[in-house]
Design an enzyme around this catalytic site. Structure first.
Site, mmCIF file in Angstrom:
data_model
loop_
_atom_site.group_PDB
_atom_site.id
_atom_site.type_symbol
_atom_site.label_atom_id
_atom_site.label_comp_id
_atom_site.label_asym_id
_atom_site.label_seq_id
_atom_site.Cartn_x
_atom_site.Cartn_y
_atom_site.Cartn_z
ATOM 1 N NE ARG A 38 6.631 -2.821 -7.458
ATOM 2 C CZ ARG A 38 6.362 -2.051 -6.403
ATOM 3 N NH1 ARG A 38 7.344 -1.354 -5.847
ATOM 4 N NH2 ARG A 38 5.138 -1.962 -5.902
ATOM 5 C CG ASN A 40 7.801 -0.964 -2.269
ATOM 6 O OD1 ASN A 40 7.221 -0.458 -3.228
ATOM 7 N ND2 ASN A 40 7.287 -0.982 -1.048
ATOM 8 C CG ASN A 90 6.024 0.189 2.393
ATOM 9 O OD1 ASN A 90 6.380 1.089 1.637
ATOM 10 N ND2 ASN A 90 5.146 -0.736 2.024
ATOM 11 C CG ASP A 138 2.759 2.331 1.625
ATOM 12 O OD1 ASP A 138 3.896 2.624 1.212
ATOM 13 O OD2 ASP A 138 1.934 1.729 0.922
#
Length: 238
Positions: A38, A40, A90, A138
């Protein structure tokens, strides 16, 4: 009006009305493996003309980072590859002048920086800016002073944190540690009238809830004087 990032592409979407405002973006297949992959992490670039977003691979097939723009000639969204191979995208954000783009492949435990062409959206001269000693990088955001705030995902190995990173040296100069053993800090943003409140999202993924009672919650932290954020860019159709 929001620019939606779905598992397999981009779309203009009315969140309040709960309805799409455009067809899905045109371009190569995002989920090339057909497995649980997917899109992100993503963000609008400093010009407001592009949304940059990359994939999160649920398989062994590396994904890509894409840039999506509005094509007024066809009245549609079009996406194209920006970075060819990445496992978990990220930390997408930009320096205050827009000349640098920051990006992490969380699997590598590092944040890279690139020269960013504001006119074309091209990346050049990638290099490591910051290496994580504990956990994985992240989501990130840049504050009004130009520092990078990065949420660190520790997955049950101690409390998560958000590090304030000096973009000139790559060193951590300030950290916010999460309470209650919450380990999966996932992203952060600034809010409040003066943008001096740091909001931190967290997750509860494959963890025992009794060990982290507030995991999956939203935290808010009042920042010290001299630290503040700035408004996010919005996607523009021209």
């Amino acid at each position: 009006l929001e620019n939606g990032l779905w598992d397999d592409g981009f779309q203009l979407y009315d969140l309040e009305g709960g309805k799409p405002l455009s067809p899905m973006s045109q371009g190569e297949i995002v989920n090339r493996s057909g497995l649980p992959d997917r899109l992100n992490d993503g963000r609008v670039d400093p010009t407001g003309k592009r949304m940059v977003c990359g994939g999160c691979a649920g398989s062994d097939v590396p994904l890509k980072v894409y840039t999506c723009e509005y094509d007024k000639d066809t009245n549609s969204l079009k996406h194209s590859p920006l970075v060819d191979e990445i496992r978990i995208t990220n930390s997408i954000c930009w320096s205050l002048d827009g000349s640098k783009m920051y990006l992490a492949d969380s699997m590598k435990k590092q944040i890279d920086q690139y020269d960013y062409n504001l006119q074309t959206g091209e990346l050049r001269n990638g290099e490591i800016l910051h290496k994580k000693e504990h956990g994985d990088p992240d989501g990130s955001v840049v504050d009004a002073q130009g520092y990078i705030w990065n949420a660190t995902w520790r997955h049950g190995k101690g409390p998560g944190m958000v590090d304030r990173i000096d973009p000139k040296t790559g060193k951590v100069v300030f950290s916010v540690h999460l309470p209650d053993e919450t380990s999966q800090s996932s992203c952060c943003c600034f809010g409040g009238p003066n943008f001096d409140i740091l909001f931190i999202t967290t997750a509860l993924e494959n963890l025992e809830p009794t060990n982290e009672p507030h995991a999956g919650g939203l935290y808010a932290v009042k920042l010290p004087p001299g630290m503040s954020g700035c408004p996010e860019k919005r996607f523009r159709i021209e």
